[in-house]
Motif scaffolding. Structure first.
Motif, short mmCIF file in Angstrom:
data_model
loop_
_atom_site.label_atom_id
_atom_site.label_comp_id
_atom_site.label_asym_id
_atom_site.label_seq_id
_atom_site.Cartn_x
_atom_site.Cartn_y
_atom_site.Cartn_z
N LEU A 22 2.12 -5.13 -3.17
CA LEU A 22 1.41 -3.90 -2.81
C LEU A 22 0.72 -4.00 -1.46
CD1 LEU A 22 -0.09 -2.82 -6.24
CD2 LEU A 22 1.86 -1.83 -5.04
N ALA A 23 0.44 -5.23 -1.02
CA ALA A 23 -0.24 -5.43 0.26
C ALA A 23 0.75 -5.73 1.39
CB ALA A 23 -1.24 -6.58 0.15
N ASP A 24 2.01 -5.92 1.06
CA ASP A 24 3.00 -6.28 2.08
C ASP A 24 3.19 -5.11 3.05
OD1 ASP A 24 5.90 -6.23 3.15
OD2 ASP A 24 5.63 -8.30 2.46
N PRO A 25 2.93 -5.33 4.34
CA PRO A 25 3.01 -4.24 5.32
C PRO A 25 4.38 -3.56 5.37
CG PRO A 25 1.95 -6.16 6.29
CD PRO A 25 2.49 -6.59 4.95
N LEU A 27 6.58 -3.25 2.89
CA LEU A 27 6.74 -2.42 1.70
C LEU A 27 5.84 -1.19 1.76
CD1 LEU A 27 8.21 -2.11 -0.96
CD2 LEU A 27 6.41 -3.46 -2.04
N VAL A 28 4.61 -1.37 2.24
CA VAL A 28 3.68 -0.24 2.38
C VAL A 28 4.27 0.80 3.33
CG1 VAL A 28 1.42 0.45 3.27
CG2 VAL A 28 1.61 -1.56 1.80
N GLU A 29 4.79 0.33 4.44
CA GLU A 29 5.39 1.26 5.42
C GLU A 29 6.61 1.98 4.82
OE1 GLU A 29 7.73 1.13 9.70
OE2 GLU A 29 6.50 -0.59 9.12
N ALA A 30 7.45 1.24 4.12
CA ALA A 30 8.64 1.85 3.51
C ALA A 30 8.24 2.90 2.48
CB ALA A 30 9.50 0.77 2.87
N TRP A 31 7.25 2.59 1.65
CA TRP A 31 6.78 3.53 0.64
C TRP A 31 6.22 4.80 1.28
CZ3 TRP A 31 5.56 -0.55 -3.30
CH2 TRP A 31 5.95 -0.16 -4.57
N GLU A 32 5.38 4.60 2.30
CA GLU A 32 4.77 5.76 2.97
C GLU A 32 5.82 6.63 3.64
OE1 GLU A 32 1.78 4.06 5.49
OE2 GLU A 32 0.41 3.69 3.83
N THR A 33 6.78 5.99 4.32
CA THR A 33 7.84 6.73 4.99
C THR A 33 8.67 7.51 3.98
OG1 THR A 33 7.94 5.11 6.77
CG2 THR A 33 9.87 6.51 6.48
#
Length: 94
Positions: A22-25, A27-33
């Protein structure tokens, strides 16, 4: 180590892995995109069926995130149980 403690340590480790995900940048970027793109697709779609598919996809994306977050919470709970068990074991030695 008791079987219960072994299971708790495994649960704790899984919680840490989930927390790191959940903190991996990346993965966070992919989820947000993906979330932004799905919402935009939902807003732009002219067809009700297409909107429904986009809405379902948005909800699935959030459910995956929630499932990972649940592992984080279970890991924290397991860590607290391990501490409690360790303290009980140490107090029984005295």
């Amino acid at each position: 180590m008791a079987a219960d403690e072994s299971k708790l340590r495994e649960q704790q480790a899984r919680g840490e892995r989930a927390k790191n995900l959940l903190a991996d940048p990346l993965l966070v970027e992919a989820w947000e995109t993906l979330a932004v793109n799905l919402v935009q697709h939902w807003k732009d779609s002219k067809d009700a069926e297409e909107r429904e598919r986009a809405w379902v996809a948005i909800n699935i994306l959030e459910r995956v995130r929630a499932a990972i977050a649940l592992h984080v919470q279970r890991g924290k709970s397991a860590a607290a149980d391990i501490v409690r068990m360790t303290k009980e074991r140490e107090s029984n030695k005295e």
